[in-house]
Scaffold this motif. Structure first.
Motif, PDB file in Angstrom:
ATOM      1  N   ASP A 121       1.053  -1.082  -0.120  1.00 20.65           N
ATOM      2  CA  ASP A 121       0.017  -0.003  -0.178  1.00 20.65           C
ATOM      3  C   ASP A 121       0.670   1.050  -0.001  1.00 20.65           C
ATOM      4  N   ARG A 122       1.281   1.734  -1.133  1.00 23.77           N
ATOM      5  CA  ARG A 122       2.241   2.829  -1.106  1.00 23.77           C
ATOM      6  C   ARG A 122       1.471   4.107  -1.108  1.00 23.77           C
ATOM      7  N   HIS A 123       2.054   4.790   0.089  1.00 27.51           N
ATOM      8  CA  HIS A 123       1.675   6.200   0.379  1.00 27.51           C
ATOM      9  C   HIS A 123       2.521   7.104  -0.285  1.00 27.51           C
ATOM     10  N   LEU A 124       3.678   6.850   0.118  1.00 26.95           N
ATOM     11  CA  LEU A 124       4.774   7.893  -0.207  1.00 26.95           C
ATOM     12  C   LEU A 124       5.732   7.815  -1.172  1.00 26.95           C
ATOM     13  N   ILE A 125       5.828   8.781  -2.092  1.00 27.29           N
ATOM     14  CA  ILE A 125       6.800   8.817  -3.208  1.00 27.29           C
ATOM     15  C   ILE A 125       7.645   9.994  -2.701  1.00 27.29           C
ATOM     16  N   MET A 126       8.834   9.666  -3.152  1.00 22.07           N
ATOM     17  CA  MET A 126       9.987  10.661  -2.970  1.00 22.07           C
ATOM     18  C   MET A 126      10.000  11.778  -4.020  1.00 22.07           C
ATOM     19  N   GLN A 127       9.319  12.901  -3.811  1.00 21.14           N
ATOM     20  CA  GLN A 127       9.502  13.972  -4.762  1.00 21.14           C
ATOM     21  C   GLN A 127       9.750  15.105  -3.874  1.00 21.14           C
ATOM     22  N   GLY A 128      10.522  15.989  -4.946  1.00 20.16           N
ATOM     23  CA  GLY A 128      11.004  17.342  -4.357  1.00 20.16           C
ATOM     24  C   GLY A 128      12.386  17.070  -3.280  1.00 20.16           C
ATOM     25  N   LEU A 129      13.092  15.954  -3.633  1.00 22.19           N
ATOM     26  CA  LEU A 129      14.140  15.624  -2.897  1.00 22.19           C
ATOM     27  C   LEU A 129      15.215  16.630  -2.793  1.00 22.19           C
ATOM     28  N   GLU A 130      15.600  16.934  -4.230  1.00 23.06           N
ATOM     29  CA  GLU A 130      16.562  18.066  -4.459  1.00 23.06           C
ATOM     30  C   GLU A 130      16.275  19.446  -3.627  1.00 23.06           C
ATOM     31  N   ALA A 131      14.819  19.860  -3.671  1.00 22.34           N
ATOM     32  CA  ALA A 131      14.276  21.008  -3.002  1.00 22.34           C
ATOM     33  C   ALA A 131      14.643  21.136  -1.583  1.00 22.34           C
ATOM     34  N   PHE A 132      14.458  20.183  -0.749  1.00 19.24           N
ATOM     35  CA  PHE A 132      14.988  20.493   0.387  1.00 19.24           C
ATOM     36  C   PHE A 132      16.628  19.931   0.628  1.00 19.24           C
ATOM     37  N   THR A 133      17.106  19.590  -0.234  1.00 17.65           N
ATOM     38  CA  THR A 133      18.679  19.249  -0.075  1.00 17.65           C
ATOM     39  C   THR A 133      19.577  20.296  -0.473  1.00 17.65           C
ATOM     40  N   TYR A 134      19.141  21.062  -1.732  1.00 17.59           N
ATOM     41  CA  TYR A 134      20.246  22.042  -2.118  1.00 17.59           C
ATOM     42  C   TYR A 134      20.833  23.001  -0.965  1.00 17.59           C
ATOM     43  N   ALA A 135      19.828  23.719  -0.503  1.00 21.82           N
ATOM     44  CA  ALA A 135      20.208  24.854   0.577  1.00 21.82           C
ATOM     45  C   ALA A 135      21.086  24.234   1.618  1.00 21.82           C
ATOM     46  N   LEU A 136      20.768  23.360   2.242  1.00 24.36           N
ATOM     47  CA  LEU A 136      21.713  22.855   3.558  1.00 24.36           C
ATOM     48  C   LEU A 136      22.989  22.159   2.659  1.00 24.36           C
ATOM     49  N   PHE A 137      23.068  21.534   1.680  1.00 21.97           N
ATOM     50  CA  PHE A 137      24.185  20.854   1.275  1.00 21.97           C
ATOM     51  C   PHE A 137      25.281  21.831   0.356  1.00 21.97           C
ATOM     52  N   THR A 138      24.652  22.805  -0.219  1.00 24.90           N
ATOM     53  CA  THR A 138      25.564  23.715  -0.650  1.00 24.90           C
ATOM     54  C   THR A 138      25.927  24.899  -0.068  1.00 24.90           C
ATOM     55  N   ARG A 139      25.226  25.411   1.061  1.00 23.22           N
ATOM     56  CA  ARG A 139      25.692  26.373   2.026  1.00 23.22           C
ATOM     57  C   ARG A 139      26.405  26.013   3.132  1.00 23.22           C
ATOM     58  N   CYS A 140      25.984  24.767   3.462  1.00 19.51           N
ATOM     59  CA  CYS A 140      26.743  24.351   4.825  1.00 19.51           C
ATOM     60  C   CYS A 140      27.958  23.284   4.623  1.00 19.51           C
ATOM     61  N   LEU A 141      27.824  22.722   3.282  1.00 17.51           N
ATOM     62  CA  LEU A 141      28.840  21.551   3.152  1.00 17.51           C
ATOM     63  C   LEU A 141      29.779  22.241   1.878  1.00 17.51           C
ATOM     64  N   GLY A 142      29.202  22.950   1.136  1.00 18.71           N
ATOM     65  CA  GLY A 142      30.031  23.398   0.165  1.00 18.71           C
ATOM     66  C   GLY A 142      29.952  22.509  -1.130  1.00 18.71           C
ATOM     67  N   TYR A 143      28.751  21.771  -1.209  1.00 23.01           N
ATOM     68  CA  TYR A 143      28.569  21.014  -2.443  1.00 23.01           C
ATOM     69  C   TYR A 143      28.193  21.879  -3.475  1.00 23.01           C
ATOM     70  N   SER A 144      28.350  21.653  -4.849  1.00 24.49           N
ATOM     71  CA  SER A 144      27.823  22.145  -5.874  1.00 24.49           C
ATOM     72  C   SER A 144      26.425  21.475  -6.334  1.00 24.49           C
ATOM     73  N   LYS A 145      25.721  22.311  -7.053  1.00 27.28           N
ATOM     74  CA  LYS A 145      24.360  21.768  -7.567  1.00 27.28           C
ATOM     75  C   LYS A 145      24.549  20.395  -8.090  1.00 27.28           C
ATOM     76  N   ALA A 146      25.792  20.328  -9.116  1.00 25.55           N
ATOM     77  CA  ALA A 146      25.695  19.159  -9.581  1.00 25.55           C
ATOM     78  C   ALA A 146      26.094  17.877  -8.683  1.00 25.55           C
ATOM     79  N   GLU A 147      26.779  18.015  -7.727  1.00 23.78           N
ATOM     80  CA  GLU A 147      27.230  16.894  -6.634  1.00 23.78           C
ATOM     81  C   GLU A 147      25.806  16.483  -5.855  1.00 23.78           C
ATOM     82  N   VAL A 148      24.816  17.457  -5.548  1.00 28.32           N
ATOM     83  CA  VAL A 148      23.705  17.432  -4.912  1.00 28.32           C
ATOM     84  C   VAL A 148      22.718  16.578  -5.867  1.00 28.32           C
TER      85      VAL A 148
END
Length: 219
Positions: free
Chosen positions: A155-182
């Motif tokens: 009974d699948r309720h959850l589909i992982m959508q918008g993963l990048e949206a809530f990852t970009y800010a933290l990983f690029t600003r705080c860890l220095g990742y590039s958009k491509a790396e994310v």
């Protein structure tokens, strides 16, 4: 996601059928809200208390959760209700199928760590019941719901959508990742969670309580 998990319900608190004043925090489109908070962490200046205050999915947005709960209590009518819905974003697999070496587990652990280092809580669901009690609400009731990640549940309720949206800010600003790396990280996670042998999940928490009839509107 929330309504599906709650069986189509907007809330679980036993509010009256015709509440006059509702305050909805984190409402999204605001379909059912009467008033919506703009900046919830500012000091509230409402002239009238509310019959029901509803706060949903504010993880990684709030710096002072106890203050938020106090302001909700102070602005609820005596006898009125408040309800909080939020996540514990810690991904787990009870059968041990998700290992520390999985990209999804590494991402999840890093996301929570970085969030806390920037003074926001990714897993507020764990603490909602306690915060409500500390604020003064009585008869606090808490429930926990499983949210499967990926394709494995029947009974699948959850589909992982918008993963990048809530990852970009933290990983690029705080860890220095590039958009491509994310994007590479997210692609690896999506690949993993399509594996039906990987049984990962996290939890949705709901807590609701009532302001005592004997309390004043601002205490």
């Amino acid at each position: 996601m929330t309504e599906v998990t709650l069986g189509g319900k907007l809330n679980l608190a036993p509010i009256p059928e015709d509440p006059k004043r509702i305050l909805d925090i984190g409402t999204g489109t605001g379909i059912w809200a009467i008033e919506i908070v703009d900046d919830v962490e500012d000091d509230w200046t409402y002239n009238q208390p509310f019959d029901f205050i509803h706060c949903r999915m504010m993880g990684n947005a709030i710096h002072d959760w106890p203050k938020l709960h106090r302001q909700c209590f102070e602005n609820t009518k005596p006898g009125g209700w408040a309800e909080f819905i939020d996540l514990d974003l810690t991904w787990i697999s009870p059968d041990g199928s998700m290992k520390d070496t999985h990209a999804s587990k590494k991402f999840n652990s890093e996301f929570i760590r970085i969030s806390r280092e920037t003074n926001v809580e990714s897993c507020p669901g764990l603490y909602l019941e306690g915060w409500m009690k500390d604020a003064g609400f009585q008869g606090v009731h808490a429930e926990k719901f499983v949210l499967p990640v990926g394709t494995w549940p029947k009974d699948r309720h959850l589909i992982m959508q918008g993963l990048e949206a809530f990852t970009y800010a933290l990983f690029t600003r705080c860890l220095g990742y590039s958009k491509a790396e994310v994007e590479v990280i997210c692609a690896n996670i999506r690949k993993e969670i399509k594996d039906p042998k990987l049984h990962s999940m996290f939890h949705l928490h709901v807590a609701y309580g009532q302001k005592p009839e004997s309390a004043t509107a601002t205490s």
